[in-house]
Design an enzyme around this catalytic site. Structure first.
Site, short mmCIF file in Angstrom:
data_model
loop_
_atom_site.label_atom_id
_atom_site.label_comp_id
_atom_site.label_asym_id
_atom_site.label_seq_id
_atom_site.Cartn_x
_atom_site.Cartn_y
_atom_site.Cartn_z
N HIS A 71 39.39 23.46 13.87
CA HIS A 71 38.73 22.34 14.37
C HIS A 71 39.28 21.95 15.59
O HIS A 71 38.78 21.50 16.65
CB HIS A 71 38.97 21.02 13.41
CG HIS A 71 38.35 19.72 13.82
ND1 HIS A 71 39.13 18.81 14.66
CD2 HIS A 71 37.21 19.19 13.76
CE1 HIS A 71 38.37 17.94 14.75
NE2 HIS A 71 37.03 17.87 14.26
N CYS A 131 21.44 23.63 36.92
CA CYS A 131 22.74 22.85 37.66
C CYS A 131 23.45 22.24 36.65
O CYS A 131 24.46 21.47 36.85
CB CYS A 131 22.23 21.86 38.58
SG CYS A 131 21.45 20.26 38.16
#
Lengths: 638, 638
Positions: A211, A590
């Site tokens: 995690h 972008c």
């Protein structure tokens, strides 16, 4: 069976080139009279090549000669083991040798020059991780540091900070401008609030897929996991296996490049930039690539750095980032919003326009010749105002804040800022903002042309478009400012082009791309927002949820790092619709997905013209774009 | 030229049936000795048919006879003008007669029974506006009211309230529980903050397409525009053309059904429901329709009403609406969230489950036999908590609120609630919530089967799904609770089916519909959220922006009222992908688009199984679904 533990004998290993620098000198480690694992295990002192030569010149010459032959045969640097028995060399095994990133690039380029491998092979041999390694911040290699622990790591970089043992302390320390290293046995969703503001994460448990590693990777944080010791959360201390105890507030340095924990605040050095070999290799990659690489950058400094890394233009310059980074500009913008008298508003806008012009000028100068895509203001108005919570806190603390400000700020509040009054919608309601930006951009360009006689290529990009009518509404305003500038400076439309394009960052825009292509000169996929709307996921709100999904195997990637298939479907639809109307339509990405290798390959496959990542992503994208094209060629051949 | 101003002469008009009630008795208005426009203009007293018969029995008989013939010829009620010259009837003109909604339905059904028109023609002849008119709130027709003005109106209904002349007063009055009628010369985007909380809008300028009309229509508000008078905003008064002056705070009633302004608070009567003729006509429409009609309803009362209007099941029951409407439940839920001890949480959940079971039982009983789709909890947690602003205000006012509550509430705050921790994501992090709901639903069904021996068909719907793995995560929890109930009550899966489906309300879900169809038994398009995410438009935040777009002609509809083409594209993709995997997949719309005639026709065209609007939308949808099928037939025939 041969024996190294006889007279005039020994055992050794050789890298056929220097595995740290890549130099063509073999690196030998020889233990005279040694046997078996004694060299490899590193537990005994050994001789260097020159010392080996001094003791057994013939054997050393033989070793070097065979090494060179094997390298030629294997077309790569070899890692070889041998035993010398009474002066006779016996070979035990060989394999391709491990090396540092710097060495890998030097070797690849040298081998091309030596005619050992082709440029194609060289480009395919380098990994994007090696490029990233060259460009990661690191602990100063010349500094003396005290390494106190070893660990696993999932991403590169190094960071110093102070140990904290729970979310509350992490949040508090970060709020004071400190640098918390959140330290836990292991992390879970509950720790997310403290992980987000932390400078680094340190855990007792977990590996590269844990995690904590997932969160670190997706948020660009440095993390060390499975440290050799125990984290005692209750007593807020780390007890390392050698007995060293680290307490809350102690300074440490996480060095993820070398996967070690360092005591205290080690001196860090900024990334060195590309080595000459890296520049050479990436220039070869550029030649193979179909996909061009621009950069996302908001300041001249960022653009300078991206140019050094080889960016061919700017895919995204965000005016709001530039405003938010400058206290004076932030104040001007706040006053423009909150002041009522039209003249006062106008004066603020004029001041912003002057500063914006200077900024754009600096940037166009850096990128001369290359396109610079400047996005019109994107965020909702309230992002420029104080937060209501902050005002309430001031009111509660009895500080002199006017209650009136609260009402004015609340007026702009939105329950879903992402889906609110932002992007082109701002321009529709506040045409003066669009005009101000267009005027500043074209004036900057015109002044450069007139004063410095350089080529400039600014392009204006409209964000958050979903309807053709929105472009139709904005384009005349931009066109008018453009014409004014041409007239005023006596410049022809050939020298300064008025190019207006649109972001594709909403599913509706992708699905109506044929209509948008009728009026937009280029498309740029805002893959971050497109992912947010396609999946109904707010990046700000669901990061901790995504980490849980990944832990449970419910999702196989971070959607904000690597393109999701449904986002790609929308992109493909938009490309088909857009190029159906305008075959020459220039289309790029972008979003930060442009730094992710898988996403770069997708961009190549679906026929985009460019990707535009920030910072070191530029170099990664150049490499992967070249590799993607080469892989196509190989697939076509075979 | 014939003359009515001779002896034994006159001029008259006749409706071949009663245009108010639809009764088959002609309605005549005769002016003895009158000429030309005298009857039509309404400026002279006239004779009724019985009086006309008494004066000129032969002419009257002739008029009625010709009327009947012309009605048969024209296949509709006629509005005819005639002149009697010396006892001889001369016809001037005829046209199809206007009529009330009630009359229209009575006439259409009667004409089918008379063999004059077919059932198909009858269904096509009724408009959805006539159905809405039957079901709109109206001023009590038996009440004596003082009509003081005439105006334009864009939607039906009637409302009483007090005049206010600016947004601030509207907001303030509404906050006190009052009923503001926002009164302006005309409205613009700036007035939106005051329009949203207003009970009605009254303007001096504007027609049915004005800004105020657009806002009224999209928000279901009553509005009157172009009132015959002047709105004096500065002095906060309305000066009607007859000199009557209305001041701030005066009570008025806006009657949009009759497009009149009434002085004071007129008695309103609730909608009457469907007339017998409307029931007959809609039952014909049902026979033609391919699209079924369910309803969105959250309480037993709403379901009862929808059943009366002909809903064949519930397409959407929202558990959160039912919670939010009950103070005790709200409190239980708040405690479940904020309390820490597991047992305390569990006790709250158990109490909620018991109440939920009772509620579901009442609803399944009403809808017996028909499917009832119950959606698992959808909103983000913070919607059940006090707002941070409210807590700050309490802290500021010195009331006893614990600062601690603020922190706990802030923990759940999200910057984009729409895109946050909600829907299935709640179930993933809080499986106990999914289990609680599933248990309550299946227990309710099982008890009804056992205790009352009735057929029930609950179906569980998972919201905000974008990944198949989310359904895979939730389904075992639901399945387990289902099996437990079957065992406990000794019921077979044949009598109580465990049907789990998914909302399609995110673009990603539509694009991955093939994967979702592998595990979901049905799809239901949440067209409201799908529109929000497809267009990146938060309904809460951009209503005023949309009104501006519509005013400027930038968008041709309210996207939250009538489906946008890009949303339809996603729906078509989802249908194709979903039915490709499971040809029997049941697919409907549970968004309020199901009440919009254009959207209902689209739903028919793209092959949905049902739409599910709320309240009177049920009757509209039944009519339009029948018409859509008939239009197909007509197009196929010729």
């Amino acid at each position: 069976m041969v024996y190294g533990n006889l007279p005039n004998s020994g055992t050794g290993v050789m890298m056929t080139r220097n595995d740290t620098t890549g130099a063509k000198t073999p690196v030998v480690s020889f233990r005279e009279g040694g046997q078996g694992e004694e060299v490899v295990s590193g537990s005994h002192s050994t001789l260097y090549l020159s010392q080996f030569r001094g003791r057994m010149p013939d054997a050393a010459a033989e070793v070097v000669k065979v090494g060179r032959e094997q390298e030629t045969l294997g077309e790569d640097m070899q890692d070889m083991e041998f035993t010398v028995e009474k002066g006779v060399v016996w070979w035990l095994q060989k394999r391709v040798g491990k090396r540092t990133a710097r060495a890998a690039l030097n070797i690849a380029v040298a081998m091309v020059k030596e005619g050992l491998i082709t440029k194609e092979e060289a480009v395919l041999r380098i990994t994007y991780e090696q490029i990233l390694q060259l460009l990661a911040a690191q602990v100063d290699p010349d500094a003396e540091v005290e390494i106190i622990g070893k660990a696993a790591a999932s991403s590169l970089g190094a960071v110093s900070g102070q140990l904290v043992f729970n979310s509350k302390d992490s949040i508090a320390l970060a709020a004071q401008g400190g640098k918390p290293i959140l330290t836990r046995v292991e992390t879970s969703t509950d720790d997310y609030p403290g992980m987000a503001p932390a400078s680094g994460i340190l855990t007792q448990e977990g590996s590269e897929g844990c995690h904590a590693a997932i969160v670190c990777k997706s948020e660009g944080k440095v993390g060390l996991f499975s440290i050799n010791g125990t984290v005692d959360e209750a007593n807020e201390q780390v007890i390392l296996d050698d007995g060293t105890v680290l307490k809350k507030g102690d300074w440490v340095t996480l060095d993820a490049n070398n996967k070690v924990l360092i005591n205290g605040e080690a001196p860090l050095v900024p990334p060195k930039g590309l080595t000459p070999a890296a520049n050479t290799l990436l220039s070869w990659a550029d030649k193979f690539a179909k996909l061009k690489v621009r950069t996302n950058a908001d300041t001249p400094a960022q653009m300078e750095y991206a140019r050094k890394l080889g960016a061919k233009g700017v895919g995204l310059k965000r005016i709001e980032h530039w405003i938010q980074e400058d206290a004076e500009l932030r104040q001007l913008f706040k006053e423009y919003i909150l002041l009522k008298p039209p003249q006062a508003k106008e004066r603020r806008l004029l001041a912003i326009r002057r500063k914006l012009k200077r900024n754009i000028k600096d940037e166009l100068r850096i990128m001369k010749g290359h396109p610079v895509v400047i996005r019109l203001l994107d965020p909702p108005i309230h992002e420029f105002l104080p937060r209501t919570e902050a005002i309430y806190e001031q009111l509660l603390s009895g500080r002199r804040t006017k209650r009136d400000l609260l009402d004015r700020v609340k007026h702009f509040a939105e329950s879903n800022a992402m889906l609110g009054h932002r992007g082109v919608r701002l321009g529709v309601t506040n045409p003066e903002l669009t005009r101000m930006q267009a005027a500043a951009i074209y004036e900057a360009a015109a002044e450069l042309i007139k004063e410095e006689n350089i080529r400039v290529k600014p392009e204006i990009m409209i964000p958050v478009v979903s309807l053709r009518s929105e472009i139709d509404d904005q384009q005349p305003l931009i066109e008018e400012e453009y014409r004014k500038v041409l007239d005023q400076f006596g410049i022809t439309p050939r020298r300064l082009k008025g190019i207006v394009g649109t972001m594709i960052e909403l599913p509706a825009a992708a699905l109506a791309a044929d209509q948008l292509a009728e009026v937009a000169r280029f498309f740029s996929f805002g893959t971050n927002d497109l992912t947010q709307t396609t999946y109904g996921l707010s990046r700000d709100d669901v990061a901790k949820l995504l980490a849980l999904y990944r832990e449970r195997g419910m999702i196989d990637r971070d959607p904000f790092e690597s393109l999701m298939p449904e986002v790609v479907t929308l992109m493909e639809m938009a490309i088909k619709l857009g190029r159906g109307v305008n075959p020459d339509l220039e289309i790029g990405i972008c979003g930060e997905h442009g730094r992710d290798p898988e996403s770069i390959k997708i961009a190549h496959r679906i026929g985009l013209d460019y990707v535009s990542p920030s910072r070191e992503g530029v170099a990664v994208a150049r490499l992967v774009a070249g590799q993607a094209a080469l892989e196509d060629m190989l697939a076509a051949e075979g």
